[in-house]
Design an enzyme around this catalytic site. Structure first.
Site, PDB file in Angstrom:
ATOM      1  CG  HIS A  46      -1.968  -1.062   1.196  1.00  0.00           C
ATOM      2  ND1 HIS A  46      -2.929  -1.130   0.217  1.00  0.00           N
ATOM      3  CD2 HIS A  46      -2.200  -2.120   2.008  1.00  0.00           C
ATOM      4  CE1 HIS A  46      -3.721  -2.172   0.440  1.00  0.00           C
ATOM      5  NE2 HIS A  46      -3.292  -2.793   1.513  1.00  0.00           N
ATOM      6  NE  ARG A  71       1.032  -4.619   3.949  1.00  0.00           N
ATOM      7  CZ  ARG A  71      -0.141  -4.163   4.372  1.00  0.00           C
ATOM      8  NH1 ARG A  71      -1.114  -5.013   4.684  1.00  0.00           N
ATOM      9  NH2 ARG A  71      -0.349  -2.880   4.510  1.00  0.00           N
ATOM     10  CD  GLU A 146      -4.832  -9.483   3.679  1.00  0.00           C
ATOM     11  OE1 GLU A 146      -5.086  -8.289   3.977  1.00  0.00           O
ATOM     12  OE2 GLU A 146      -3.889  -9.809   2.942  1.00  0.00           O
ATOM     13  CG  ASP A 172      -8.043  -5.808   3.799  1.00  0.00           C
ATOM     14  OD1 ASP A 172      -8.865  -5.000   3.345  1.00  0.00           O
ATOM     15  OD2 ASP A 172      -6.829  -5.725   3.593  1.00  0.00           O
TER      16      ASP A 172
END
Length: 248
Positions: A46, A71, A146, A172
């Protein structure tokens, strides 16, 4: 050899506290490391990172005494391998919903015979010429639980060899379950899914982790891989608190 001290803490049942960084700045990552976080997680899913900045961030995180993790954008062989080649000592793989997804992440993570990682660590030369001899034992792989599907398969996912732990994505997860967390029944169902994942980690002897949340409460529940803040959140909240003290 470089010891992954965050991994060691977690395996010793001591919580590791980290911060995420998504703004693309190696200097911001360095400041987080210097602040004393056990690890700094470059968020390439992200965040706004380019590969050269990631290499610089990993090196400055390690130089500042913390452990560089990331990540990745997706659970993919080439994506995971490239992040490791840049110098990551820990990987969070998103959207691991099945045993097959978990096996794919584990395969990408370590060199043969323990996995299938391709050799070419172009960004990790600062770890020394013996890097390949020890790195497999120092890497930490957490899969993101998630989704509703992931929770349904969580026992089998966490039992996969090569998976070191999980990193629950509460937001999520709630969306995947179709929950309205302002409603008591939905909030209870959400907590039950998190608790089920926590217990699956413990049963498999893996490290339970979770993204953000009330840190002390999560430690008391048994979570060990914790990310109590992000660079962006800490800057925003710190700025807001400063201005509140200065403006009547």
């Amino acid at each position: 050899m470089v010891i992954n001290t965050a991994r060691k803490q977690m395996l010793d049942s001591k919580p590791a506290l980290g911060a995420a960084c998504g703004n693309g700045s190696p200097l911001t990552a360095q400041l987080l490391a210097l602040a004393g976080f056990d690890y700094v997680m470059i968020d390439d899913q992200h965040g706004l990172w380019d590969p050269t900045a990631i290499v610089a961030a990993f090196q400055t995180i390690q130089l500042a005494g913390s452990i560089p993790m990331a990540r990745v954008r997706k659970n993919d062989f080439a994506t995971i391998g490239a992040m490791l080649d840049r110098g990551a000592m820990g990987i969070v793989a998103p959207l691991v919903n099945s045993v097959a997804d978990a096996e794919a992440a584990a395969y990408a993570m370590r060199y043969p015979p323990r996995g299938g990682r391709s050799f070419g660590p172009y960004g990790c030369r600062h770890y020394g010429p013996d890097y390949a001899d020890w790195i497999d034992d120092q890497l930490f792989l957490a899969v993101q639980i998630e989704s509703k599907e992931a929770v349904e398969h969580v026992d089998a996912i966490m039992a996969v060899d090569g998976i070191d732990g999980c990193w629950i994505g509460p937001n999520d997860l709630g969306r995947s379950m179709g929950l309205d967390l302002t409603q008591a029944a939905d909030a209870e169902a959400h907590q039950a899914a998190i608790a089920r994942t926590l217990e699956a980690c413990k049963a498999a002897g893996k490290v339970p982790g979770i993204a953000f949340g009330p840190t002390q409460e999560l430690i008391e529940q048994g979570f060990l891989f914790l990310t109590p803040g992000s660079a962006e959140g800490l800057i925003s909240e710190g700025s807001r608190q400063l201005l509140q003290t200065l403006r009547p």
